[in-house]
Design a protein around this motif. Structure first.
Motif, PDB file in Angstrom:
ATOM      1  N   THR A  30       0.824  -1.202   0.000  1.00  0.00           N
ATOM      2  CA  THR A  30       0.000   0.000   0.000  1.00  0.00           C
ATOM      3  C   THR A  30       0.858   1.251   0.000  1.00  0.00           C
ATOM      4  O   THR A  30       0.670   2.147  -0.818  1.00  0.00           O
ATOM      5  CB  THR A  30      -0.910  -0.004   1.247  1.00  0.00           C
ATOM      6  OG1 THR A  30      -1.619  -1.237   1.287  1.00  0.00           O
ATOM      7  CG2 THR A  30      -1.890   1.137   1.198  1.00  0.00           C
ATOM      8  N   GLY A  78      -6.972  11.403  -4.167  1.00  0.00           N
ATOM      9  CA  GLY A  78      -8.143  11.269  -3.306  1.00  0.00           C
ATOM     10  C   GLY A  78      -7.812  10.922  -1.862  1.00  0.00           C
ATOM     11  O   GLY A  78      -8.674  10.412  -1.137  1.00  0.00           O
ATOM     12  N   LEU A  79      -6.575  11.191  -1.431  1.00  0.00           N
ATOM     13  CA  LEU A  79      -6.133  10.781  -0.098  1.00  0.00           C
ATOM     14  C   LEU A  79      -6.293  11.862   0.967  1.00  0.00           C
ATOM     15  O   LEU A  79      -6.241  11.559   2.167  1.00  0.00           O
ATOM     16  CB  LEU A  79      -4.670  10.316  -0.154  1.00  0.00           C
ATOM     17  CG  LEU A  79      -4.411   9.130  -1.088  1.00  0.00           C
ATOM     18  CD1 LEU A  79      -2.930   8.832  -1.182  1.00  0.00           C
ATOM     19  CD2 LEU A  79      -5.192   7.906  -0.624  1.00  0.00           C
ATOM     20  N   SER A  97      -8.760  12.125   3.791  1.00  0.00           N
ATOM     21  CA  SER A  97     -10.059  11.657   3.314  1.00  0.00           C
ATOM     22  C   SER A  97     -10.289  10.257   3.887  1.00  0.00           C
ATOM     23  O   SER A  97      -9.382   9.661   4.486  1.00  0.00           O
ATOM     24  CB  SER A  97     -10.068  11.604   1.784  1.00  0.00           C
ATOM     25  OG  SER A  97      -9.158  10.610   1.343  1.00  0.00           O
ATOM     26  N   ASP A  98     -11.479   9.727   3.681  1.00  0.00           N
ATOM     27  CA  ASP A  98     -11.744   8.347   4.109  1.00  0.00           C
ATOM     28  C   ASP A  98     -10.763   7.389   3.438  1.00  0.00           C
ATOM     29  O   ASP A  98     -10.253   6.469   4.071  1.00  0.00           O
ATOM     30  CB  ASP A  98     -13.183   7.941   3.783  1.00  0.00           C
ATOM     31  CG  ASP A  98     -14.203   8.649   4.669  1.00  0.00           C
ATOM     32  OD1 ASP A  98     -13.809   9.186   5.739  1.00  0.00           O
ATOM     33  OD2 ASP A  98     -15.394   8.673   4.296  1.00  0.00           O
ATOM     34  N   GLU A  99     -10.497   7.636   2.155  1.00  0.00           N
ATOM     35  CA  GLU A  99      -9.553   6.783   1.418  1.00  0.00           C
ATOM     36  C   GLU A  99      -8.144   6.905   2.004  1.00  0.00           C
ATOM     37  O   GLU A  99      -7.416   5.923   2.122  1.00  0.00           O
ATOM     38  CB  GLU A  99      -9.550   7.158  -0.064  1.00  0.00           C
ATOM     39  CG  GLU A  99      -8.801   6.168  -0.924  1.00  0.00           C
ATOM     40  CD  GLU A  99      -8.957   6.455  -2.409  1.00  0.00           C
ATOM     41  OE1 GLU A  99      -8.067   6.016  -3.174  1.00  0.00           O
ATOM     42  OE2 GLU A  99      -9.943   7.093  -2.812  1.00  0.00           O
ATOM     43  N   ASN A 102      -8.057   4.985   5.251  1.00  0.00           N
ATOM     44  CA  ASN A 102      -7.980   3.553   4.950  1.00  0.00           C
ATOM     45  C   ASN A 102      -6.572   3.154   4.537  1.00  0.00           C
ATOM     46  O   ASN A 102      -6.076   2.099   4.939  1.00  0.00           O
ATOM     47  CB  ASN A 102      -8.983   3.172   3.856  1.00  0.00           C
ATOM     48  CG  ASN A 102     -10.418   3.252   4.330  1.00  0.00           C
ATOM     49  OD1 ASN A 102     -10.693   3.209   5.528  1.00  0.00           O
ATOM     50  ND2 ASN A 102     -11.344   3.389   3.396  1.00  0.00           N
ATOM     51  N   LEU A 103      -5.924   3.992   3.724  1.00  0.00           N
ATOM     52  CA  LEU A 103      -4.558   3.704   3.283  1.00  0.00           C
ATOM     53  C   LEU A 103      -3.601   3.656   4.469  1.00  0.00           C
ATOM     54  O   LEU A 103      -2.769   2.755   4.567  1.00  0.00           O
ATOM     55  CB  LEU A 103      -4.091   4.747   2.269  1.00  0.00           C
ATOM     56  CG  LEU A 103      -2.683   4.515   1.725  1.00  0.00           C
ATOM     57  CD1 LEU A 103      -2.698   3.421   0.663  1.00  0.00           C
ATOM     58  CD2 LEU A 103      -2.115   5.787   1.145  1.00  0.00           C
ATOM     59  N   LYS A 106      -4.321   0.437   6.469  1.00  0.00           N
ATOM     60  CA  LYS A 106      -3.901  -0.761   5.727  1.00  0.00           C
ATOM     61  C   LYS A 106      -2.377  -0.856   5.688  1.00  0.00           C
ATOM     62  O   LYS A 106      -1.806  -1.929   5.898  1.00  0.00           O
ATOM     63  CB  LYS A 106      -4.469  -0.743   4.310  1.00  0.00           C
ATOM     64  CG  LYS A 106      -4.197  -2.024   3.557  1.00  0.00           C
ATOM     65  CD  LYS A 106      -4.902  -2.064   2.218  1.00  0.00           C
ATOM     66  CE  LYS A 106      -4.608  -3.401   1.556  1.00  0.00           C
ATOM     67  NZ  LYS A 106      -5.080  -3.459   0.196  1.00  0.00           N
TER      68      LYS A 106
END
Length: 145
Positions: A30, A78-79, A97-99, A102-103, A106
């Motif tokens: 990731t 989009g991060l 962001s939500d993304e 998540n990154l 992860k």
């Protein structure tokens, strides 16, 4: 400790920590999609929740122009989110962001899983206890300026 032994300890510690850090980063698919500065910037945003671009630039010890390029790339991926400050309309506030969240999660999970497998595969129970005891002095080094 003699000066020669101190230099040897410092050199070996720097070498081993540097190599381990690189190996941990390499074992996160990731995080491998971003530059080291982009990952570090995201970690700072995660740590502070919301932050100004000039604060990020200062923490990363780079110019505001360089930070602007990094933030534009993270925004295009989009991060991160950008919003205008309600208190000062000239200021932009950065958050993940939500993304991006998540990154971060992860990536950390991938790194933790790899390090856990590595420790279990290479260290005896006694060596694992030594690692636990070494955490406090290593944490002190991280906090030193």
């Amino acid at each position: 400790m003699s000066e020669e032994k101190e230099v040897q300890l410092v050199s070996e510690l720097r070498f081993v920590i540097g190599r381990l850090s690189k190996k941990i980063r390499r074992n996160s698919e990731t995080a491998g999609k971003l530059s080291l500065t982009e990952r570090s910037t995201m970690a700072l945003i995660f740590q502070y929740g919301e932050i100004l671009p000039n604060e990020l630039a200062s923490m990363e010890k780079i110019t505001t122009q360089s930070m602007s390029q990094i933030l534009n790339n993270l925004l295009n991926l989009g991060l991160i989110n950008r919003r205008i400050s309600e208190l000062d309309k000239r200021k932009v506030i950065i958050s993940l962001s939500d993304e991006g969240m998540n990154l971060i999660h992860k990536s950390r999970s991938e790194k933790d899983e790899w390090l856990n497998r590595a420790i279990e595969a290479t260290c005896t129970a006694e060596e694992q206890e030594i690692l636990k005891k070494a955490l406090m002095p290593l944490a002190k080094l991280v906090e030193f300026d």
